[in-house]
Design a protein around this motif. Structure first.
Motif, PDB file in Angstrom:
ATOM      1  N   GLY A 248       0.854  -1.176   0.000  1.00  7.92           N
ATOM      2  CA  GLY A 248       0.000   0.000   0.000  1.00  7.92           C
ATOM      3  C   GLY A 248       0.891   1.226   0.000  1.00  7.92           C
ATOM      4  O   GLY A 248       2.108   1.124  -0.222  1.00  7.92           O
ATOM      5  N   TYR A 249       0.305   2.394   0.250  1.00  4.74           N
ATOM      6  CA  TYR A 249       1.135   3.601   0.303  1.00  4.74           C
ATOM      7  C   TYR A 249       0.426   4.728   1.056  1.00  4.74           C
ATOM      8  O   TYR A 249      -0.805   4.735   1.165  1.00  4.74           O
ATOM      9  N   THR A 250       1.265   5.653   1.550  1.00  2.00           N
ATOM     10  CA  THR A 250       0.756   6.945   1.996  1.00  2.00           C
ATOM     11  C   THR A 250       1.244   7.966   0.977  1.00  2.00           C
ATOM     12  O   THR A 250       2.316   7.797   0.383  1.00  2.00           O
ATOM     13  N   ALA A 251       0.459   9.016   0.780  1.00  2.00           N
ATOM     14  CA  ALA A 251       0.876  10.091  -0.126  1.00  2.00           C
ATOM     15  C   ALA A 251       0.360  11.400   0.448  1.00  2.00           C
ATOM     16  O   ALA A 251      -0.803  11.492   0.848  1.00  2.00           O
ATOM     17  N   THR A 252       1.236  12.373   0.508  1.00  2.00           N
ATOM     18  CA  THR A 252       0.820  13.671   1.052  1.00  2.00           C
ATOM     19  C   THR A 252       1.607  14.817   0.415  1.00  2.00           C
ATOM     20  O   THR A 252       2.782  14.644   0.047  1.00  2.00           O
ATOM     21  N   ALA A 253       0.953  15.960   0.306  1.00  2.00           N
ATOM     22  CA  ALA A 253       1.607  17.162  -0.207  1.00  2.00           C
ATOM     23  C   ALA A 253       2.262  17.949   0.924  1.00  2.00           C
ATOM     24  O   ALA A 253       2.843  19.002   0.691  1.00  2.00           O
ATOM     25  N   ASN A 254       2.133  17.417   2.150  1.00  2.00           N
ATOM     26  CA  ASN A 254       2.685  18.102   3.314  1.00  2.00           C
ATOM     27  C   ASN A 254       4.072  17.516   3.615  1.00  2.00           C
ATOM     28  O   ASN A 254       4.196  16.370   4.058  1.00  2.00           O
TER      29      ASN A 254
END
Ligand code: PMP
Ligand code: GLU
Length: 389
Positions: A248-254
Motif C-alpha cells: 500500500g502507500y501513503t501520499a501527502t503534499a505536506n
C-alpha cells in the motif's frame, strides 16, 4: 496479564480476520462453509504483475530498497494520483508500505499524540479505532444514519469537535457500507477541517470499485489547503487482487508529514518486500482493462445480492455504491450481531461479520467478492435463517 502494555490491553482482536479464520478452520475440518465474511477478492493477481515480480526475483532484486520504496514505484504512484485522482504530490511525498493497513497505522502514529481525539464516522472499518488507541489517542465515534447514506454531515463533524481533535478519518468508498462521498460533500467536510486545521486521513483503498454514476473523488484534490492537511492512503489489495502481497502507500503534499511517515517506516518495517514492489510497478504501468472487467463482474454480483436481499422483509439495506460489501440492518431479527453471526455460521454454515466490529450492533456485513455460486447458496441460507426468526 500484568506484563502486557496498557496500550495493547485496550485493543480488541480484528473481527474481520477472526471470522475469516473461523471459516477456514471449519473448512479444514471438512465442513462446507459459504464464506461471505472477508474483504478479499477471490480472483487471482493478473499474470503480468506476477511475471514482473518473478523477473525481479530472478534478477536478484532481493535486497533492501530505500525505506519509502523504489524510486520508480514512488514516481508511478505520484503520477497515478495526478492522472486518476487529480491529487498533486511530489515523489518524496509517497511512502510505499506493507499494505494499506500499515499506511493507516503509520499515519495515525505520525500524527496522533497521547490524548488526541480522532473523529471516526460509524460504521467504520474495524481497525481504525484500535489503531488510534494503539497510538494513545481517543477515537470519537460519530454515528451516521442509513437515511443519510451512512455519511457524516459537516454539522455532525463540527459537533464532534473539541480542542483536542487532531484528525478525521474519511473512507470513501467505505467499508463496510459501500458509501461514496461526492465532491460537494467532501468540500463541505473539508471546510470544517481546514477551519480548525484538522488532519484528514483519507483511506481510498476501494477507489476503483464504484458502480453506476457515483465516482470516487479524493478530498486531497479539492484545493491546496486540503491537500496539505490530507494523507491519502491507497493500495494494491483490492484493485489488483494483491491482498497477500502486502503493498500500500501513503501520499501527502505536506512535506513535514511525509518526512514523519518516512521516519516511522525507517524504524519499524523498513521497505515493503523488494520484489513485490516490482509487481506493483507493473500493476501501475501495465494494462488496466482487467480492472474494468473486474468492476463489471462485481457489479453483476452486487445486483444479484440486491435482488436476493430485497424480498427479505425483516432486514433493511441501503444500496452500496462502492467497495464489495452489503451492510444489512438486522434489528428486526432481535439478535445481537455476534450472536446472529455465530448462529449463521454454526447452523447454516454461512460466514459474515458482526456489525458490532464496525460500531453498529444491529447489522451484519456481507462481502460479495467471491464466486456467484458461493454467494447464491450463502444468500439462500441467509434467507432461510431470516425466515425462521
Ligand atoms: N482500509 C480499508 C477500509 C480496508 O477495508 C482494508 C482491508 N482490506 C485496508 C485498509 C487494508 O488493506 P491492505 O490489505 O492493503 O492492508
Ligand atoms: N479489510 C478487509 C476486511 O475488512 C480484510 C480484513 C482486514 O484486514 O480487516 O474484511
Amino acid at each position: 496479564m500484568d506484563s502486557l502494555s496498557n496500550r495493547v490491553q485496550k485493543v480488541a482482536p480484528s473481527a474481520t480476520l477472526a471470522v475469516t479464520n473461523q471459516a477456514k478452520a471449519l473448512r479444514a475440518k471438512g465442513e462446507e462453509v459459504f464464506g461471505l465474511a472477508g474483504g478479499e477478492p477471490e480472483m487471482d493477481t493478473p499474470d503480468h504483475i506476477k511475471q514482473a515480480a518473478m523477473a525481479a526475483l530472478q534478477e536478484g532484486k532481493t535486497k533492501y530498497t530505500p525505506s519509502a520504496g523504489i524510486p520508480e514505484l514512488r514516481e508511478a504512484i505520484a503520477a497515478k494520483l495526478l492522472t486518476d485522482n487529480s491529487v498533486k504530490v511530489e515523489t518524496k511525498g509517497v511512502c510505499v508500505t506493507s499494505g494499506a493497513k500499515q499506511a493507516c497505522f503509520n499515519s495515525i502514529l505520525a500524527l496522533v499524540e497521547e490524548g488526541d481525539e480522532v473523529i471516526i464516522p460509524a460504521p467504520y472499518w474495524v481497525s481504525y479505532p484500535e489503531m488510534v488507541r494503539l497510538a494513545g489517542g481517543e477515537p470519537v465515534i460519530v454515528e451516521t444514519t442509513a437515511a443519510n447514506g451512512w455519511k457524516i454531515t459537516p454539522e455532525q463533524f463540527e459537533e464532534a469537535m473539541s480542542p483536542r481533535t487532531k484528525m478525521i478519518i474519511i473512507n470513501s468508498p467505505g467499508n463496510p457500507t459501500g458509501a461514496i462521498y461526492s465532491a460537494e460533500e467532501l468540500k463541505a467536510l473539508g471546510e470544517v477541517a481546514s477551519y480548525e486545521d484538522i488532519i484528514i486521513l483519507s483511506d481510498e483503498i476501494y477507489e476503483k470499485l464504484t458502480y453506476g454514476e457515483e465516482k470516487h473523488v479524493s478530498i486531497a484534490s479539492i484545493d491546496e489547503e486540503l491537500a496539505k492537511l490530507t494523507v491519502v492512503v491507497g493500495g494494491f489489495s483490492k484493485a489488483y487482487s494483491m491482498t497477500g502481497w502486502r503493498l500500500g502507500y501513503t501520499a501527502t503534499a505536506n512535506a513535514a508529514i511525509a518526512q514523519a511517515l518516512n521516519k516511522i517506516q525507517d524504524h519499524t518495517s523498513s521497505n515493503a518486500t523488494t520484489f513485490a514492489q516490482y509487481g506493483a510497478l507493473a500493476a501501475l504501468e501495465g494494462p488496466t482493462d482487467f480492472i474494468d472487467e473486474m468492476v463489471q463482474e462485481y457489479d453483476v454480483r452486487r445486483q444479484f445480492v440486491l435482488g436476493r436481499l430485497k424480498p427479505i422483509t425483516n432486514i433493511s439495506i441501503v444500496e452500496p455504491k462502492g467497495a464489495f460489501y452489503f451492510f444489512i440492518d438486522c434489528t428486526d431479527l432481535g439478535l445481537k450481531s455476534q450472536n446472529l453471526c455465530d448462529k449463521l455460521l454454526n447452523r447454516y454454515k454461512v460466514a459474515v461479520v458482526p456489525g458490532v466490529a464496525f460500531g453498529h450492533d444491529a447489522s451484519i456485513r456481507l462481502s460479495y467478492c467471491t464466486t456467484l455460486d458461493v454467494i447464491a447458496e450463502g444468500l439462500e441460507r441467509f434467507a432461510q435463517f431470516c425466515d425462521s426468526h
